[in-house]
Write a protein that holds these residues in place. Structure first.
Motif, short mmCIF file in Angstrom:
data_model
loop_
_atom_site.label_atom_id
_atom_site.label_comp_id
_atom_site.label_asym_id
_atom_site.label_seq_id
_atom_site.Cartn_x
_atom_site.Cartn_y
_atom_site.Cartn_z
N ALA A 1 0.57 -1.31 -0.56
CA ALA A 1 -0.17 0.09 -0.08
C ALA A 1 1.27 1.50 0.03
O ALA A 1 1.95 1.37 0.57
N LEU A 2 0.04 2.45 -0.12
CA LEU A 2 0.61 3.66 -0.80
C LEU A 2 0.04 5.19 0.00
O LEU A 2 -0.91 4.90 0.19
N ASP A 3 1.11 4.32 1.71
CA ASP A 3 -0.25 5.09 3.22
C ASP A 3 0.33 7.26 2.80
O ASP A 3 0.93 7.19 1.64
N ALA A 4 -0.19 7.71 3.61
CA ALA A 4 -0.15 8.84 2.85
C ALA A 4 1.33 9.05 3.49
O ALA A 4 2.50 10.42 3.23
N GLN A 5 1.63 8.49 4.39
CA GLN A 5 3.46 9.28 5.40
C GLN A 5 4.07 7.91 5.01
O GLN A 5 5.80 8.14 4.77
N TYR A 6 3.94 7.02 4.28
CA TYR A 6 4.90 5.61 4.22
C TYR A 6 4.09 4.87 3.42
O TYR A 6 2.86 4.67 2.96
N LEU A 7 4.81 3.97 2.42
CA LEU A 7 5.25 2.64 2.03
C LEU A 7 4.97 1.54 2.39
O LEU A 7 5.41 1.54 3.17
N GLU A 8 3.91 0.62 2.60
CA GLU A 8 3.99 -0.39 3.05
C GLU A 8 4.52 -1.58 1.90
O GLU A 8 3.92 -1.47 0.50
N VAL A 9 5.33 -2.60 2.42
CA VAL A 9 6.34 -3.34 2.13
C VAL A 9 5.69 -4.53 2.79
O VAL A 9 5.94 -4.99 3.46
N ASP A 10 6.11 -5.58 1.58
CA ASP A 10 5.49 -7.21 2.19
C ASP A 10 7.26 -7.34 2.66
O ASP A 10 7.59 -7.97 1.43
N ALA A 11 7.20 -7.66 3.69
CA ALA A 11 8.68 -8.16 3.86
C ALA A 11 9.04 -9.87 4.34
O ALA A 11 9.97 -9.97 5.10
N GLY A 12 7.87 -10.02 4.25
CA GLY A 12 7.90 -11.78 4.07
C GLY A 12 7.30 -12.31 5.25
O GLY A 12 5.88 -12.53 4.69
N THR A 13 7.24 -11.91 6.96
CA THR A 13 6.86 -12.44 7.53
C THR A 13 6.33 -11.65 8.17
O THR A 13 4.88 -11.52 8.91
N HIS A 14 6.40 -9.87 7.73
CA HIS A 14 5.39 -9.14 8.19
C HIS A 14 5.03 -7.87 7.04
O HIS A 14 5.81 -7.82 6.29
N VAL A 15 4.33 -7.36 7.12
CA VAL A 15 4.61 -6.14 6.93
C VAL A 15 5.07 -4.77 6.81
O VAL A 15 5.05 -4.01 8.56
N ALA A 16 6.52 -4.03 6.31
CA ALA A 16 7.53 -2.98 7.21
C ALA A 16 6.77 -1.85 6.30
O ALA A 16 6.26 -1.89 5.56
N CYS A 17 6.86 -0.78 7.08
CA CYS A 17 6.33 0.70 6.74
C CYS A 17 7.77 1.22 6.48
O CYS A 17 8.36 1.97 7.76
N ILE A 18 7.94 1.67 5.19
CA ILE A 18 8.71 2.72 5.06
C ILE A 18 8.49 4.27 4.77
O ILE A 18 8.14 4.30 3.86
N PRO A 19 9.23 5.11 5.81
CA PRO A 19 8.50 6.40 5.30
C PRO A 19 9.04 6.79 4.54
O PRO A 19 10.32 6.98 4.13
N TYR A 20 8.12 7.98 3.48
CA TYR A 20 8.78 8.51 2.79
C TYR A 20 9.91 9.18 2.30
O TYR A 20 10.76 9.54 1.25
N HIS A 21 10.43 10.28 3.82
CA HIS A 21 11.91 10.46 4.17
C HIS A 21 12.65 9.65 3.71
O HIS A 21 13.86 10.75 3.53
N ARG A 22 12.95 8.13 3.84
CA ARG A 22 13.70 7.31 3.83
C ARG A 22 14.14 6.76 2.05
O ARG A 22 14.76 6.60 1.83
N VAL A 23 13.32 7.60 1.27
CA VAL A 23 12.62 6.78 0.17
C VAL A 23 14.01 7.82 -0.31
O VAL A 23 14.42 9.18 -0.04
N ARG A 24 14.89 6.73 -1.01
CA ARG A 24 16.21 7.92 -1.73
C ARG A 24 16.28 8.12 -3.12
O ARG A 24 16.53 9.15 -4.85
#
Length: 83
Positions: A45-68
């Motif tokens: 998913a593309l949330d307003a503050q972060y992207l949700e990523v399938d990390a295999g065992t869980h869904v990880a949230c990556i904030p957009y400010h960390r996208v390079r």
């Protein structure tokens, strides 16, 4: 200037693009070189503050400010300076 979030939304919703061909590079402390990459087919998913990523065992949230960098078919389409 277009933000990483807005650009990802465009690729996600525009039928002219295949979102699975997206690569998102982001800051990830502890990973080799403190960077990781996720492919579009792993983005849940593309949330307003972060992207949700399938990390295999869980869904990880990556904030957009960390996208390079965002690539489409291996071509850079958006980039921020690496610290």
């Amino acid at each position: 200037m277009r933000t990483s979030h807005r650009l990802l939304l465009r690729f996600y919703h525009d039928p002219g693009y295949d979102f699975s061909r997206i690569e998102v590079e982001y800051a990830d402390r502890g990973a080799p070189g403190d960077r990781s990459t996720v492919h579009g087919d792993r983005v849940v998913a593309l949330d307003a503050q972060y992207l949700e990523v399938d990390a295999g065992t869980h869904v990880a949230c990556i904030p957009y400010h960390r996208v390079r960098r965002i690539l489409y078919d291996g071509e850079i389409v958006w980039e921020r300076d690496w610290p």
